[in-house]
Design a protein around this motif. Structure first.
Motif, PDB file in Angstrom:
ATOM      1  N   TYR A   1       0.867  -1.165   0.000  1.00 40.21           N
ATOM      2  CA  TYR A   1       0.000   0.000   0.000  1.00 40.21           C
ATOM      3  C   TYR A   1       0.909   1.221   0.000  1.00 40.21           C
ATOM      4  CZ  TYR A   1      -3.479  -3.427   1.520  1.00 40.21           C
ATOM      5  OH  TYR A   1      -4.307  -4.522   1.623  1.00 40.21           O
ATOM      6  N   SER A   2       0.853   2.017  -1.056  1.00 40.58           N
ATOM      7  CA  SER A   2       1.765   3.157  -1.200  1.00 40.58           C
ATOM      8  C   SER A   2       3.201   2.630  -1.217  1.00 40.58           C
ATOM      9  CB  SER A   2       1.534   4.177  -0.081  1.00 40.58           C
ATOM     10  OG  SER A   2       2.327   5.318  -0.273  1.00 40.58           O
ATOM     11  N   VAL A   3       3.993   2.967  -0.206  1.00 40.57           N
ATOM     12  CA  VAL A   3       5.390   2.516  -0.200  1.00 40.57           C
ATOM     13  C   VAL A   3       5.630   1.355   0.758  1.00 40.57           C
ATOM     14  CG1 VAL A   3       6.265   4.776  -0.888  1.00 40.57           C
ATOM     15  CG2 VAL A   3       6.025   4.243   1.545  1.00 40.57           C
ATOM     16  N   GLN A   4       4.621   0.995   1.544  1.00 35.21           N
ATOM     17  CA  GLN A   4       4.812  -0.024   2.583  1.00 35.21           C
ATOM     18  C   GLN A   4       4.309  -1.389   2.105  1.00 35.21           C
ATOM     19  OE1 GLN A   4       2.982   0.905   6.312  1.00 35.21           O
ATOM     20  NE2 GLN A   4       3.861  -0.856   7.360  1.00 35.21           N
ATOM     21  N   TRP A   5       5.175  -2.401   2.239  1.00 37.56           N
ATOM     22  CA  TRP A   5       4.798  -3.766   1.882  1.00 37.56           C
ATOM     23  C   TRP A   5       3.969  -4.380   3.008  1.00 37.56           C
ATOM     24  CZ3 TRP A   5       5.437  -5.700  -2.882  1.00 37.56           C
ATOM     25  CH2 TRP A   5       6.373  -5.091  -3.716  1.00 37.56           C
ATOM     26  N   ALA A   6       2.751  -4.804   2.696  1.00 38.99           N
ATOM     27  CA  ALA A   6       1.896  -5.475   3.680  1.00 38.99           C
ATOM     28  C   ALA A   6       2.130  -6.971   3.683  1.00 38.99           C
ATOM     29  CB  ALA A   6       0.425  -5.187   3.376  1.00 38.99           C
ATOM     30  N   VAL A   7       2.461  -7.525   2.513  1.00 35.02           N
ATOM     31  CA  VAL A   7       2.716  -8.953   2.345  1.00 35.02           C
ATOM     32  C   VAL A   7       3.926  -9.100   1.446  1.00 35.02           C
ATOM     33  CG1 VAL A   7       1.819 -11.096   1.363  1.00 35.02           C
ATOM     34  CG2 VAL A   7       0.290  -9.589   2.615  1.00 35.02           C
ATOM     35  N   ARG A   8       4.828 -10.031   1.802  1.00 37.19           N
ATOM     36  CA  ARG A   8       6.073 -10.149   1.043  1.00 37.19           C
ATOM     37  C   ARG A   8       6.380 -11.593   0.702  1.00 37.19           C
ATOM     38  NH1 ARG A   8       8.295  -7.918  -2.650  1.00 37.19           N
ATOM     39  NH2 ARG A   8      10.321  -6.902  -2.544  1.00 37.19           N
ATOM     40  N   ASP A   9       6.299 -11.944  -0.586  1.00 40.73           N
ATOM     41  CA  ASP A   9       6.737 -13.224  -1.131  1.00 40.73           C
ATOM     42  C   ASP A   9       6.134 -14.421  -0.388  1.00 40.73           C
ATOM     43  OD1 ASP A   9       8.063 -14.812  -2.969  1.00 40.73           O
ATOM     44  OD2 ASP A   9       9.871 -14.958  -1.751  1.00 40.73           O
ATOM     45  N   ILE A  10       4.807 -14.492  -0.386  1.00 44.80           N
ATOM     46  CA  ILE A  10       4.099 -15.589   0.270  1.00 44.80           C
ATOM     47  C   ILE A  10       3.686 -16.639  -0.759  1.00 44.80           C
ATOM     48  CG2 ILE A  10       1.885 -16.184   1.349  1.00 44.80           C
ATOM     49  CD1 ILE A  10       2.165 -13.808   3.118  1.00 44.80           C
ATOM     50  N   SER A  11       3.963 -17.908  -0.446  1.00 45.07           N
ATOM     51  CA  SER A  11       3.559 -19.024  -1.300  1.00 45.07           C
ATOM     52  C   SER A  11       2.977 -20.141  -0.440  1.00 45.07           C
ATOM     53  CB  SER A  11       4.751 -19.578  -2.097  1.00 45.07           C
ATOM     54  OG  SER A  11       5.302 -18.611  -2.963  1.00 45.07           O
TER      55      SER A  11
ATOM     56  N   GLN B   1       4.320 -10.070  10.211  1.00 46.75           N
ATOM     57  CA  GLN B   1       5.133  -9.066   9.514  1.00 46.75           C
ATOM     58  C   GLN B   1       5.076  -9.274   7.994  1.00 46.75           C
ATOM     59  OE1 GLN B   1       7.013  -6.584  11.395  1.00 46.75           O
ATOM     60  NE2 GLN B   1       5.688  -7.394  13.003  1.00 46.75           N
ATOM     61  N   GLY B   2       3.917  -9.731   7.506  1.00 48.89           N
ATOM     62  CA  GLY B   2       3.744  -9.924   6.079  1.00 48.89           C
ATOM     63  C   GLY B   2       4.420 -11.150   5.500  1.00 48.89           C
ATOM     64  N   LYS B   3       4.950 -12.032   6.363  1.00 47.94           N
ATOM     65  CA  LYS B   3       5.643 -13.228   5.901  1.00 47.94           C
ATOM     66  C   LYS B   3       4.927 -14.478   6.414  1.00 47.94           C
ATOM     67  CE  LYS B   3      10.112 -10.883   6.459  1.00 47.94           C
ATOM     68  NZ  LYS B   3      11.378 -10.909   7.234  1.00 47.94           N
ATOM     69  N   LEU B   4       4.972 -15.546   5.608  1.00 49.68           N
ATOM     70  CA  LEU B   4       4.443 -16.824   6.052  1.00 49.68           C
ATOM     71  C   LEU B   4       5.507 -17.504   6.911  1.00 49.68           C
ATOM     72  CD1 LEU B   4       2.035 -18.836   5.729  1.00 49.68           C
ATOM     73  CD2 LEU B   4       3.360 -19.919   3.916  1.00 49.68           C
ATOM     74  N   VAL B   5       5.231 -17.666   8.209  1.00 50.41           N
ATOM     75  CA  VAL B   5       6.240 -18.212   9.116  1.00 50.41           C
ATOM     76  C   VAL B   5       5.941 -19.650   9.532  1.00 50.41           C
ATOM     77  CG1 VAL B   5       6.956 -15.968   9.990  1.00 50.41           C
ATOM     78  CG2 VAL B   5       5.083 -17.177  11.130  1.00 50.41           C
ATOM     79  N   PHE B   6       4.726 -20.142   9.228  1.00 56.16           N
ATOM     80  CA  PHE B   6       4.406 -21.531   9.576  1.00 56.16           C
ATOM     81  C   PHE B   6       3.248 -22.003   8.717  1.00 56.16           C
ATOM     82  CE2 PHE B   6       1.965 -24.789  11.706  1.00 56.16           C
ATOM     83  CZ  PHE B   6       2.950 -25.672  12.122  1.00 56.16           C
ATOM     84  N   MET B   7       3.327 -23.281   8.289  1.00 55.19           N
ATOM     85  CA  MET B   7       2.191 -23.957   7.661  1.00 55.19           C
ATOM     86  C   MET B   7       2.241 -25.423   8.040  1.00 55.19           C
ATOM     87  SD  MET B   7       0.897 -24.104   3.702  1.00 55.19           S
ATOM     88  CE  MET B   7      -0.638 -24.969   3.306  1.00 55.19           C
ATOM     89  N   GLY B   8       1.159 -25.923   8.611  1.00 60.06           N
ATOM     90  CA  GLY B   8       1.115 -27.324   9.026  1.00 60.06           C
ATOM     91  C   GLY B   8      -0.147 -27.599   9.815  1.00 60.06           C
TER      92      GLY B   8
END
Length: 309
Positions: free
Chosen positions: A15-25, A210-217
């Motif tokens: 949003y504007s200059v701030q990344w809300a989500v970064r490289d999530i798969s 922080q906009g990153k996927l840190v766990f999936m399970g």
């Protein structure tokens, strides 16, 4: 391999200059309840809005049942039912009028609309309110109407954003049961920042911080993410705490009530073997010994720290 209903590939959004989500798969297969967990402002709603086509991602691709949400947005949305945090209700319509309208805009064939409305009224237990104005319903029943509009076109994927937010304890239990019923025939993705909500409802967890996927399970894998680091002991004839502190493999011991102790260890196997041997030799009458798992709150905090590193 089971077909995925949702596939997210290297999605980022700003949003504007701030990344809300970064490289999530990630991928979500058919069936089951998936909790999208994270603290407020972590990026959960952004991910949900991207999946549902409410906003377009800055980078990356999203596929719903194999359809690219950018190249075929209508084809993708036909498979999705969405309940945002604030249900999109029209207070001056009756429940039946509103659901008939939502069925129409979801391309339910005209001849099937009445049947579709009756089915979701029954499933969501709101048939007795079909002629009531939505604005005259309680918060819990308005939430049920919101859920009904999300499933009226029989989507393969239902997305709920904080579905129990603002409800009283009895309403929360009822909505949890309803979500489980819905998940018997389709995939459910729900967003929450409440850990006990995940435990009560979900089969699997995706955690964003922080906009990153840190766990999936699975929920069990999440619960065991941090290995146990304490041993809980109870003895009928417990020795002095200094004696326990001297046992090989233990690093510290805390005395609790009623002959119970909590011990931190450097080597759990060695420590537990020594405790059993010394208890038998000195007649401590060991009655219970178990490894203690970290609480969900501890794990949540640990994963949140990981995202900030």
């Amino acid at each position: 391999m089971e077909k995925s209903i949702v596939k997210v590939e290297h999605v980022s959004h700003r949003y504007s200059v701030q990344w809300a989500v970064r490289d999530i798969s990630f991928e979500i297969p058919q069936r089951g309840i998936y909790g999208l967990l994270g603290s407020n402002g972590a990026g959960k709603s952004t991910v949900m809005n991207i999946i549902c086509g409410v906003i377009k991602q800055t980078e990356g691709c999203v596929f719903i049942d194999g359809k690219d949400t950018r190249l075929d947005p209508i084809g993708a949305k036909l498979h999705i039912g969405f309940l945002p945090q604030k249900p999109p209700l029209y207070g001056d319509l009756t429940v039946e009028e509103y659901l008939s309208h939502t069925a129409d805009i979801r391309w339910v064939p005209e001849q099937d609309i009445k049947t579709a409305v009756n089915e979701v009224l029954d499933l969501c237990a709101i048939s007795h309110f079909r002629k009531r104005l939505i604005k005259n319903l309680s918060g819990g029943y308005q939430q049920r109407v919101g859920i009904a509009q999300a499933i009226i076109h029989k989507p393969d994927l239902v997305v709920f954003d904080e579905p129990t937010n603002g409800l009283d304890p009895n309403q929360i239990v009822e909505i949890r049961h309803l979500i489980r019923d819905i998940a018997e025939e389709r995939t459910v993705l729900l967003s929450t920042h409440i850990l006990r909500e995940v435990q009560a409802v979900c089969d699997n967890i995706l955690m964003i911080e922080q906009g990153k996927l840190v766990f999936m399970g699975t929920v069990d894998e999440f619960d065991n993410y941090i290995v146990p680091n304490t041993i809980y002991l109870t003895m009928k004839n417990a020795p002095a705490i200094e004696v326990l502190k001297g046992i090989t493999g233990l690093t510290s011991v805390e005395k609790l009530e009623n002959g119970a102790f909590r011990a931190h260890f450097s080597d759990s196997q060695e420590a537990m073997e020594q405790i059993v041997e010394q208890s038998a030799a000195n007649q401590w009458h060991l009655t219970e010994m178990r490894l203690e798992k970290s609480s969900l709150d501890t794990i949540f905090a640990e994963l949140s720290k990981k995202a900030r590193r």
